[in-house]
Scaffold this motif. Structure first.
Motif, PDB file in Angstrom:
ATOM      1  N   UNK A  80       2.999   5.202  19.710  1.00 28.41           N
ATOM      2  CA  UNK A  80       4.104   5.127  20.674  1.00 28.41           C
ATOM      3  C   UNK A  80       3.677   4.489  21.978  1.00 28.41           C
ATOM      4  N   UNK A  81       2.385   4.495  22.256  1.00 34.54           N
ATOM      5  CA  UNK A  81       1.900   3.890  23.501  1.00 34.54           C
ATOM      6  C   UNK A  81       1.357   2.486  23.273  1.00 34.54           C
ATOM      7  N   UNK A  82       0.663   2.294  22.154  1.00 39.80           N
ATOM      8  CA  UNK A  82      -0.054   1.040  21.929  1.00 39.80           C
ATOM      9  C   UNK A  82       0.655   0.081  20.989  1.00 39.80           C
ATOM     10  N   UNK A  83       1.776   0.484  20.396  1.00 35.28           N
ATOM     11  CA  UNK A  83       2.502  -0.411  19.504  1.00 35.28           C
ATOM     12  C   UNK A  83       1.877  -0.492  18.124  1.00 35.28           C
ATOM     13  N   UNK A  84       1.954  -1.670  17.498  1.00 35.72           N
ATOM     14  CA  UNK A  84       1.480  -1.854  16.128  1.00 35.72           C
ATOM     15  C   UNK A  84      -0.035  -1.675  16.048  1.00 35.72           C
ATOM     16  N   UNK A  85      -0.457  -0.845  15.110  1.00 35.65           N
ATOM     17  CA  UNK A  85      -1.879  -0.642  14.851  1.00 35.65           C
ATOM     18  C   UNK A  85      -2.307  -1.420  13.606  1.00 35.65           C
ATOM     19  N   UNK A  86      -1.567  -1.272  12.510  1.00 35.90           N
ATOM     20  CA  UNK A  86      -1.923  -1.944  11.265  1.00 35.90           C
ATOM     21  C   UNK A  86      -0.696  -2.046  10.370  1.00 35.90           C
ATOM     22  N   UNK A  87      -0.632  -3.129   9.614  1.00 31.26           N
ATOM     23  CA  UNK A  87       0.432  -3.312   8.628  1.00 31.26           C
ATOM     24  C   UNK A  87      -0.208  -3.493   7.260  1.00 31.26           C
ATOM     25  N   UNK A  88       0.337  -2.785   6.261  1.00 32.28           N
ATOM     26  CA  UNK A  88      -0.187  -2.857   4.906  1.00 32.28           C
ATOM     27  C   UNK A  88       0.836  -3.534   3.997  1.00 32.28           C
ATOM     28  N   UNK A  89       0.336  -4.467   3.194  1.00 31.81           N
ATOM     29  CA  UNK A  89       1.187  -5.293   2.339  1.00 31.81           C
ATOM     30  C   UNK A  89       0.979  -4.891   0.885  1.00 31.81           C
ATOM     31  N   UNK A  90       1.986  -4.245   0.316  1.00 31.97           N
ATOM     32  CA  UNK A  90       1.893  -3.763  -1.057  1.00 31.97           C
ATOM     33  C   UNK A  90       1.870  -4.879  -2.096  1.00 31.97           C
ATOM     34  N   UNK A  91       2.178  -6.101  -1.688  1.00 33.86           N
ATOM     35  CA  UNK A  91       2.090  -7.217  -2.637  1.00 33.86           C
ATOM     36  C   UNK A  91       0.648  -7.436  -3.105  1.00 33.86           C
ATOM     37  N   UNK A  92      -0.326  -6.849  -2.399  1.00 32.85           N
ATOM     38  CA  UNK A  92      -1.715  -6.912  -2.851  1.00 32.85           C
ATOM     39  C   UNK A  92      -1.894  -6.263  -4.223  1.00 32.85           C
ATOM     40  N   UNK A  93      -0.945  -5.430  -4.630  1.00 29.12           N
ATOM     41  CA  UNK A  93      -1.010  -4.760  -5.930  1.00 29.12           C
ATOM     42  C   UNK A  93      -0.294  -5.551  -7.018  1.00 29.12           C
ATOM     43  N   UNK A  94       0.095  -6.769  -6.724  1.00 23.92           N
ATOM     44  CA  UNK A  94       0.896  -7.550  -7.658  1.00 23.92           C
ATOM     45  C   UNK A  94       0.250  -7.763  -9.011  1.00 23.92           C
ATOM     46  N   UNK A  95      -1.074  -7.806  -9.075  1.00 25.57           N
ATOM     47  CA  UNK A  95      -1.761  -8.008 -10.356  1.00 25.57           C
ATOM     48  C   UNK A  95      -1.884  -6.706 -11.149  1.00 25.57           C
ATOM     49  N   UNK A  96      -1.542  -5.566 -10.531  1.00 26.79           N
ATOM     50  CA  UNK A  96      -1.759  -4.272 -11.165  1.00 26.79           C
ATOM     51  C   UNK A  96      -0.483  -3.547 -11.565  1.00 26.79           C
ATOM     52  N   UNK A  97       0.655  -3.967 -11.029  1.00 28.12           N
ATOM     53  CA  UNK A  97       1.895  -3.248 -11.309  1.00 28.12           C
ATOM     54  C   UNK A  97       3.077  -4.190 -11.191  1.00 28.12           C
ATOM     55  N   UNK A  98       4.128  -3.878 -11.916  1.00 28.97           N
ATOM     56  CA  UNK A  98       5.379  -4.639 -11.800  1.00 28.97           C
ATOM     57  C   UNK A  98       6.157  -4.262 -10.549  1.00 28.97           C
ATOM     58  N   UNK A  99       5.689  -3.257  -9.829  1.00 32.86           N
ATOM     59  CA  UNK A  99       6.416  -2.749  -8.659  1.00 32.86           C
ATOM     60  C   UNK A  99       5.502  -2.719  -7.427  1.00 32.86           C
ATOM     61  N   UNK A 100       5.121  -3.875  -6.909  1.00 34.65           N
ATOM     62  CA  UNK A 100       4.229  -3.902  -5.741  1.00 34.65           C
ATOM     63  C   UNK A 100       4.999  -3.707  -4.430  1.00 34.65           C
ATOM     64  N   UNK A 101       5.655  -2.544  -4.351  1.00 42.64           N
ATOM     65  CA  UNK A 101       6.459  -2.209  -3.174  1.00 42.64           C
ATOM     66  C   UNK A 101       6.836  -0.743  -3.247  1.00 42.64           C
ATOM     67  N   UNK A 102       7.403  -0.235  -2.153  1.00 47.99           N
ATOM     68  CA  UNK A 102       8.073   1.066  -2.156  1.00 47.99           C
ATOM     69  C   UNK A 102       9.560   0.806  -2.365  1.00 47.99           C
ATOM     70  N   UNK A 103      10.190   1.590  -3.202  1.00 45.63           N
ATOM     71  CA  UNK A 103      11.642   1.518  -3.333  1.00 45.63           C
ATOM     72  C   UNK A 103      12.233   2.671  -2.542  1.00 45.63           C
ATOM     73  N   UNK A 104      13.055   2.328  -1.543  1.00 44.03           N
ATOM     74  CA  UNK A 104      13.723   3.362  -0.741  1.00 44.03           C
ATOM     75  C   UNK A 104      15.108   3.624  -1.334  1.00 44.03           C
ATOM     76  N   UNK A 105      15.303   4.854  -1.792  1.00 41.28           N
ATOM     77  CA  UNK A 105      16.564   5.255  -2.414  1.00 41.28           C
ATOM     78  C   UNK A 105      16.643   6.772  -2.288  1.00 41.28           C
ATOM     79  N   UNK A 106      17.686   7.283  -1.660  1.00 38.50           N
ATOM     80  CA  UNK A 106      17.786   8.726  -1.475  1.00 38.50           C
ATOM     81  C   UNK A 106      17.771   9.441  -2.818  1.00 38.50           C
ATOM     82  N   UNK A 107      17.049  10.548  -2.881  1.00 39.39           N
ATOM     83  CA  UNK A 107      16.857  11.248  -4.144  1.00 39.39           C
ATOM     84  C   UNK A 107      18.164  11.678  -4.784  1.00 39.39           C
ATOM     85  N   UNK A 108      19.181  11.903  -3.988  1.00 41.22           N
ATOM     86  CA  UNK A 108      20.462  12.325  -4.551  1.00 41.22           C
ATOM     87  C   UNK A 108      21.059  11.251  -5.456  1.00 41.22           C
ATOM     88  N   UNK A 109      20.717   9.977  -5.202  1.00 37.22           N
ATOM     89  CA  UNK A 109      21.211   8.898  -6.073  1.00 37.22           C
ATOM     90  C   UNK A 109      20.621   9.048  -7.474  1.00 37.22           C
TER      91      UNK A 109
END
Length: 423
Positions: A80-109
Motif C-alpha cells: 500500500x505504500x510502495x506500490x507494485x512489488x512483483x507480478x507473476x505470469x502464469x503463462x510460464x506454465x503453458x508447457x505443463x497444463x492446458x490452463x496456464x491461468x486462474x479462472x475467476x468464477x464465483x463458486x455458486x456458479x
C-alpha cells in the motif's frame, strides 16, 4: 460395495456437488443431503487453479466454466505504500497444463451448473432441506438420519425424520460439519483473532487504481488487502480487528470509509455483496472413519489468501470418488484405497494448503520493517527468474501437489502387501 446402495454425500456446496457429479459420471448411485432448502448463493470462493480445471474435465464442466468465467493469466503482489512489488505470469506454465491461468468464477456458479445437471440424472437423488442428525457405520454400509421441515427439489416431503442407507458416506458439509462431529473426529488447529470482511462492488477498480491486475495481494502492516476481479464485480477483502464488532464493521458508513481509503470515489461505491467471517487454520485428525470420509472444509479449513481452499477440496472429492469407483467396479481393496486417500489428502492439507496460506497471510500483514523488506526482495527475485517463478507457480496452482501425490492413484504396493499379510 453394493451398487444397489448409493453413496451418500452430505453437503451441496461446490465440493459436495463435484463429488456427486463425479460418482454419477462413474455410473454410481448417489444421494445428496443438504440442510438448505435450495442451492446456497455464496460469493466467498471464486478462484479455480490449473490442476482443478484439469480435474473438472472429468465431469465435462470446464467449457461452461470458461465461457462464464474470467481468465486471469497474471497476478500481483503489491504494497500500500510502495506500490507494485512483483507480478507473476502464469503463462510460464503453458508447457505443463492446458490452463496456464486462474479462472475467476464465483463458486455458486459451479454449484448451480451441477445442480441443474444432477436434478435431471436418474442416478442421483437430491434431498434438500434435510439436516443430518445421526451417522452410523453399520459395517456393511452406512446409515444417516436426517430431519427436515420439508424442502424443495427432492426434499423429504412433509417434514419429519428419514433414515437413509448407503454404501459410503462423504461429509462435504463445511467447517461446522455435522458428519465430522457425529463421527467424533477432532478438528485441530487455530482461529485467527481478526475476521475477514469481503465486499463486492460494480465499480471497475482498474479505473481507480491504474496498473493493478485482476488479482492483487496488497501488503500493509496496518490493514492489508486482497483485491480481485470476478465476472460480476470487483471484490476487496480486509481484516477486521478482534475488538471491532461485526455490526460496526459492516455498517454502510464503515464499508465506504475503508473503500475510500483504497481509492477515493465521489459519491461512494455501490455494494452488491458483503460477507464477514472467521478464519481458521484447522485439519481433521483423520479424513476417514471406516466408511465415513471427509472432504473439503469438513476436513480442512484455511486462510483464503492464495485461493486454494476450494481447489484442494475439489481435489479431495476427485481423489475419493475415483477410489470409490475402483472399489465398486473393479473390486479394489477398500482399506488400501481409502487409507491412501486419508494419508495423501491429509498430507497435502498440511504440507501445501496450511503451510502456503499461512505464509501468504503473514507476508501481507507483517509489521516488522526488515522482514517486510526481505519479503519484498524475495518476491522480486522470484518474479525476475523464469525458472524459479515457474516452480513457484507450479506450487501455488496446485500442479505440484496433484502431480506429486496423484489424484485417486492406486495405493502404494507396500500398503497392499502389508494389508494382505495382516488379514
Amino acid at each position: 460395495m453394493s451398487l444397489d446402495l448409493p453413496v451418500i454425500v452430505v453437503g451441496a456446496g461446490p465440493v459436495g456437488m463435484t463429488a456427486a457429479a463425479a460418482l454419477a459420471h462413474a455410473g454410481l448411485p448417489v444421494t445428496v443431503v443438504e440442510a438448505n432448502p435450495e442451492p446456497r448463493p455464496d460469493w466467498r470462493a471464486s478462484t479455480f487453479h490449473a490442476a482443478t480445471m484439469e480435474l473438472l474435465e472429468d465431469i465435462d464442466i470446464t467449457e461452461r466454466m470458461r465461457a462464464e468465467g474470467l481468465t486471469v493469466p497474471r497476478y500481483q503482489f503489491r504494497d500500500r505504500r510502495d506500490g507494485l512489488i512483483a507480478e507473476f505470469d502464469l503463462s510460464l506454465l503453458g508447457a505443463e497444463t492446458r490452463y496456464p491461468y486462474r479462472l475467476q468464477l464465483n463458486q455458486q456458479r459451479l454449484v448451480r451448473f451441477l445442480f441443474d445437471r444432477l436434478r435431471a440424472d436418474d442416478r442421483v437423488e437430491l434431498r434438500f432441506g434435510a439436516r443430518v442428525t445421526g451417522v452410523a457405520d453399520t459395517g456393511d454400509g452406512v446409515e444417516v438420519t436426517a430431519r427436515t421441515d420439508g424442502g424443495t427439489d427432492g426434499g423429504i416431503d412433509g417434514g419429519g425424520e428419514a433414515r437413509l442407507r448407503g454404501s459410503y458416506l462423504i461429509g462435504a458439509d463445511g467447517a461446522a460439519s455435522a458428519v465430522r462431529k457425529l463421527s467424533g473426529v477432532a478438528f485441530e488447529g487455530v482461529t485467527y483473532r481478526e475476521r475477514f470482511l469481503i465486499v463486492s462492488t460494480t465499480v471497475d477498480l482498474r479505473e481507480q487504481l491504474p496498473g493493478i491486475a485482476d488479482v492483487n495481494y496488497v501488503a500493509d502492516p496496518v490493514e492489508w488487502l486482497f483485491i480481485l476481479h470476478t465476472p460480476e464485480a470487483w471484490r476487496v477483502l480486509w481484516p477486521v480487528p478482534a475488538e471491532v464488532s461485526d455490526e460496526e464493521a459492516t455498517t454502510p458508513e464503515e464499508i465506504q470509509r475503508h473503500l475510500r481509503a483504497v481509492a477515493p470515489l465521489p459519491g461512494g461505491y455501490p455494494i452488491v455483496d458483503r460477507q464477514i467471517y472467521r478464519v481458521h487454520q484447522r485439519v481433521a485428525e483423520s479424513f476417514r472413519v471406516g466408511r465415513v470420509l471427509l472432504v473439503g472444509d469438513a476436513a480442512h479449513v484455511n486462510s483464503p489468501i492464495g485461493g486454494v481452499g476450494l481447489n484442494s477440496g475439489i481435489h479431495d472429492a476427485f481423489d475419493l470418488t475415483r477410489r470409490l469407483a475402483r472399489i465398486a467396479r473393479d473390486g479394489a481393496d477398500p482399506d488400501a484405497e481409502l487409507d491412501t486417500f486419508d494419508a495423501h489428502r491429509r498430507r497435502v492439507a498440511l504440507e501445501y494448503v496450511q503451510a502456503d496460506t499461512e505464509r501468504n497471510t503473514q507476508r501481507l500483514r507483517e509489521t516488522d520493517p526488515e522482514r517486510r523488506r526481505a519479503s519484498h526482495r524475495e518476491l522480486r527475485a522470484l518474479a525476475a527468474d523464469p525458472d524459479r517463478a515457474r516452480a513457484w507457480l507450479r506450487r501455488v496452482s496446485l500442479l505440484e501437489s496433484a502431480r506429486r501425490f496423484g489424484i485417486g492413484t492406486p495405493p502404494p504396493e507396500t500398503l497392499l502387501t502389508n494389508q494382505g499379510a495382516s488379514r
